[in-house]
Scaffold this motif. Structure first.
Motif, short mmCIF file in Angstrom:
data_model
loop_
_atom_site.label_atom_id
_atom_site.label_comp_id
_atom_site.label_asym_id
_atom_site.label_seq_id
_atom_site.Cartn_x
_atom_site.Cartn_y
_atom_site.Cartn_z
N PRO A 117 27.13 -55.31 67.16
CA PRO A 117 26.32 -54.18 67.63
C PRO A 117 27.14 -52.90 67.80
CG PRO A 117 26.86 -55.60 69.48
CD PRO A 117 27.41 -56.28 68.26
N VAL A 118 28.47 -52.98 67.72
CA VAL A 118 29.29 -51.83 68.10
C VAL A 118 29.02 -50.64 67.20
CG1 VAL A 118 31.31 -52.61 66.73
CG2 VAL A 118 31.63 -51.04 68.65
N LEU A 119 28.89 -50.86 65.90
CA LEU A 119 28.66 -49.74 64.99
C LEU A 119 27.24 -49.20 65.13
CD1 LEU A 119 29.90 -47.93 62.89
CD2 LEU A 119 29.28 -49.60 61.13
N ARG A 120 26.27 -50.10 65.31
CA ARG A 120 24.88 -49.65 65.46
C ARG A 120 24.72 -48.80 66.72
NH1 ARG A 120 24.02 -55.03 64.20
NH2 ARG A 120 23.27 -55.52 66.29
N ASP A 121 25.30 -49.24 67.83
CA ASP A 121 25.18 -48.47 69.08
C ASP A 121 25.85 -47.11 68.94
OD1 ASP A 121 23.80 -50.51 70.24
OD2 ASP A 121 25.48 -51.32 71.39
N THR A 122 26.94 -47.06 68.20
CA THR A 122 27.63 -45.78 68.01
C THR A 122 26.81 -44.85 67.13
OG1 THR A 122 29.76 -46.90 68.21
CG2 THR A 122 29.77 -44.71 67.25
N VAL A 123 26.20 -45.40 66.08
CA VAL A 123 25.36 -44.57 65.20
C VAL A 123 24.14 -44.05 65.94
CG1 VAL A 123 23.92 -44.59 63.13
CG2 VAL A 123 26.20 -45.61 63.07
N LYS A 124 23.56 -44.85 66.82
CA LYS A 124 22.45 -44.35 67.64
C LYS A 124 22.88 -43.12 68.43
CE LYS A 124 20.35 -48.93 68.42
NZ LYS A 124 20.15 -49.99 69.44
N LEU A 125 24.09 -43.17 68.98
CA LEU A 125 24.62 -42.03 69.73
C LEU A 125 24.83 -40.83 68.82
CD1 LEU A 125 25.98 -40.74 72.24
CD2 LEU A 125 28.10 -41.87 71.53
N VAL A 126 25.36 -41.07 67.63
CA VAL A 126 25.60 -39.99 66.67
C VAL A 126 24.30 -39.30 66.30
CG1 VAL A 126 26.31 -39.46 64.29
CG2 VAL A 126 27.72 -40.97 65.70
N VAL A 127 23.29 -40.09 65.96
CA VAL A 127 21.99 -39.53 65.55
C VAL A 127 21.37 -38.72 66.69
CG1 VAL A 127 19.62 -40.14 64.95
CG2 VAL A 127 21.53 -41.26 63.77
N ALA A 128 21.40 -39.28 67.90
CA ALA A 128 20.78 -38.60 69.04
C ALA A 128 21.53 -37.30 69.38
CB ALA A 128 20.76 -39.53 70.25
N TRP A 130 23.56 -35.51 67.44
CA TRP A 130 23.40 -34.53 66.36
C TRP A 130 22.02 -33.86 66.47
CZ3 TRP A 130 19.98 -33.78 62.39
CH2 TRP A 130 20.34 -32.85 61.41
N ALA A 131 20.98 -34.67 66.73
CA ALA A 131 19.63 -34.11 66.87
C ALA A 131 19.57 -33.13 68.04
CB ALA A 131 18.61 -35.23 67.05
N ALA A 142 24.58 -30.49 77.00
CA ALA A 142 23.59 -31.57 76.99
C ALA A 142 23.48 -32.25 75.62
CB ALA A 142 22.21 -31.03 77.41
N TRP A 143 24.31 -31.84 74.67
CA TRP A 143 24.21 -32.43 73.33
C TRP A 143 24.58 -33.90 73.33
CZ3 TRP A 143 26.88 -28.09 69.95
CH2 TRP A 143 26.03 -26.99 69.89
N LEU A 144 25.65 -34.25 74.02
CA LEU A 144 26.09 -35.65 74.03
C LEU A 144 25.14 -36.48 74.89
CD1 LEU A 144 28.51 -37.45 73.02
CD2 LEU A 144 29.44 -37.18 75.31
N ASP A 145 24.50 -37.48 74.30
CA ASP A 145 23.56 -38.34 75.03
C ASP A 145 24.36 -39.32 75.89
OD1 ASP A 145 21.84 -40.67 75.61
OD2 ASP A 145 20.39 -39.63 74.34
N LEU A 146 24.38 -39.08 77.20
CA LEU A 146 25.27 -39.84 78.08
C LEU A 146 24.86 -41.30 78.20
CD1 LEU A 146 25.85 -37.22 80.94
CD2 LEU A 146 27.28 -37.73 78.95
N ARG A 147 23.55 -41.59 78.16
CA ARG A 147 23.11 -42.99 78.26
C ARG A 147 23.58 -43.78 77.04
NH1 ARG A 147 19.25 -46.05 76.18
NH2 ARG A 147 18.32 -44.28 75.05
N LEU A 148 23.35 -43.22 75.86
CA LEU A 148 23.79 -43.89 74.64
C LEU A 148 25.31 -43.92 74.52
CD1 LEU A 148 21.17 -42.58 72.05
CD2 LEU A 148 21.27 -44.83 73.13
N HIS A 149 25.96 -42.90 75.08
CA HIS A 149 27.42 -42.88 75.09
C HIS A 149 27.98 -44.04 75.90
CE1 HIS A 149 31.40 -40.73 76.20
NE2 HIS A 149 31.51 -41.26 75.00
N THR A 150 27.40 -44.27 77.05
CA THR A 150 27.83 -45.40 77.89
C THR A 150 27.58 -46.73 77.18
OG1 THR A 150 27.34 -44.13 79.90
CG2 THR A 150 27.50 -46.53 80.12
#
Length: 483
Positions: A117-128, A130-131, A142-150
């Motif tokens: 799951p490590v790469l998938r969770d990181t890509v979710k953070l990247v997509v969020a 970037w959006a 506020a760009w960095l999604d802190l929940r997904l980052h954690t």
């Protein structure tokens, strides 16, 4: 719906990961390259393996109905892969194009079906994240999604504790993405924050020099090398990859997986620059004891072959890129009074090779200069070469400026060019650093001013120590560089 991209490479990626984007109608069409309309129908069910079958029908306005295509999508990761591909395609040619992070980014979508799951969770953070950066009303903080980052950091910690050999590439790629993401979007702690370099070093080195690198693994490793070497310099240690066995293994992997000459040249450059932390360590010894001629002689011995490599690379690789028109000089419309011409580049990889080569040439010559001072050997060509390569960096700025806000790594080249500048050129460097990091509180909290720039220059060439502190007087009084 995700439109068919212009890039053939993305066309192939989409064939693997095609899906409907959130919030889009299932019957909405998008124009293809030749003016035809692409229309997808509702998914036609899923097999027991979790594979969903999608029918796509192409209509050509001039020629009538086209043909059906059937593509298989593996649940549940196809949507995430398509979201990443959409981000990559929609940002092409803009300052928010994640290609600037490195060619590894193109290899991520097809890797998302992995068990880890490590790469998938990181890509979710990247997509969020970037959006978020596309939303004009949202502040950069506020760009960095802190929940997904954690969540991504938690998955990374687990992967590091259980480093199965088959998941090494996923872990390297996730660390590389997190490193780039934090460097770009984590504005609270600034550019000198220690990031994932130590973990990357541990994961890459764990398998030994002759481990089986795959394509994504080798690209992600080299896309991370600047930050790996940066941390070695800050901590005053030699790079674990500097021995001849690692160098041979890396070169073998580069030859196996890298076809583009400009990327080969960049990766070969990183292999040579594993000497950087050692050169800085020797300069620090000389700063403590300016009478240590043995260390000075060792520094000359180690710096000379690196300089010879850099000069040869300039005469061969960079000159051939100029002759081929991949690097050209044009009229400078941005700062014509200061620099009548500026450099234009075929693509970001060519630009990165050009300014990174210039930056490291300056760094190595500065370390050699310190050895010459101890040995009483004055070499005017050292200063001349530093200025020549600094001017290359300045003349690259007009092109790199269009890559804001993701062009953060270019700031390092501008910083190292500063010492060779006259007063007017220093003002240009300071303004340019401010423009590149207009939303950031750089290193680690504050502004780019003469003291902070020179503290970084001297810190990363061994002439000032790195200190764990936020006290700005450290840099203003030339006591060290905050790390």
């Amino acid at each position: 719906m995700v439109g068919i991209p212009k890039s053939n490479r993305l066309r192939r990626e989409l064939a693997d990961v095609w899906c409907m984007c959130p919030g889009r109608s299932d019957s909405v069409g998008a124009a293809s390259d030749d003016g035809s309309q692409i229309q997808t129908q509702q998914p036609r069910g899923a097999g027991p393996s979790g594979t969903m079958i999608v029918d796509m029908k192409e209509y050509t306005a001039a020629a009538g109905p086209g043909v059906f295509h059937r593509m298989r999508l593996t649940r549940p990761h196809h949507r995430l892969a398509a979201q990443l591909v959409y981000c990559l395609e929609s940002a092409s040619g803009t300052g928010r194009d994640m290609l600037i992070w490195g060619p590894s980014i193109w290899m991520i979508p097809r890797r998302l079906g992995s068990e880890s799951p490590v790469l998938r969770d990181t890509v979710k953070l990247v997509v969020a994240s970037w959006a978020n950066s596309q939303r004009v009303a949202l502040s950069p903080e506020a760009w960095l999604d802190l929940r997904l980052h954690t969540q991504a950091l938690g998955s990374l910690r687990k992967a590091l504790q259980e480093p199965g050999q088959d998941l090494v590439t996923d872990t390297i790629a996730a660390q590389w993405l997190l490193q780039k993401l934090e460097f770009t979007y984590d504005f609270e702690r600034g550019a000198n924050q220690e990031r994932h370099a130590a973990g990357l070093t541990a994961v890459i080195s764990r398998g030994g020099p002759w481990q089986s690198f795959d394509e994504l693994g080798i690209h992600a490793a080299f896309d991370s090398f600047f930050n790996i070497l940066q941390e070695d310099v800050r901590l005053g240690r030699d790079c674990v990859f500097m021995n001849s066995e690692w160098a041979a293994a890396f070169r073998q992997a580069i030859d196996a997986y890298t076809k583009r000459p400009v990327l080969k040249a960049m990766y070969y450059l990183w292999v040579e620059m594993t000497a950087w932390p050692t050169l800085v360590r020797l300069v620090r010894v000389l700063c403590q004891d300016p009478s240590d001629t043995m260390t000075a002689a060792e520094l000359v011995l180690r710096a000379t072959p690196v300089i010879e490599y850099l000069e040869h690379d300039n005469e061969t690789t960079l000159n051939s890129l100029m002759e081929a028109g991949d690097i050209i000089e044009r009229e400078n419309l941005l700062n014509p009074d200061l620099f009548p011409t500026c450099y234009q580049f075929r693509d970001i990889d060519t630009a990165k090779l050009f300014y990174t080569h210039a930056m490291y040439t300056i760094i190595v010559y500065r370390t050699l200069q310190e050895a010459n001072l101890v040995l009483g050997s004055y070499n005017p060509s050292v200063m001349k070469r530093c200025r020549e390569y600094s001017k290359r960096i300045w003349m690259t700025y007009a092109w790199m400026r269009a890559q804001i806000p993701l062009a953060v790594e270019y700031t390092a080249a501008l910083v190292f060019s500063y010492e060779s500048a006259n007063e007017e050129e220093r003002q240009f460097c300071t303004r340019s650093l401010g423009d590149l990091e207009y939303y950031r509180r750089p290193p680690p909290v504050g502004q780019w001013i003469d003291a902070t720039i020179m503290a970084n220059v001297k810190g990363y060439t061994g002439r000032l120590p790195f200190l764990k502190s936020r006290d700005i007087s450290i840099e203003i009084c030339s006591l060290g560089c905050r790390s």
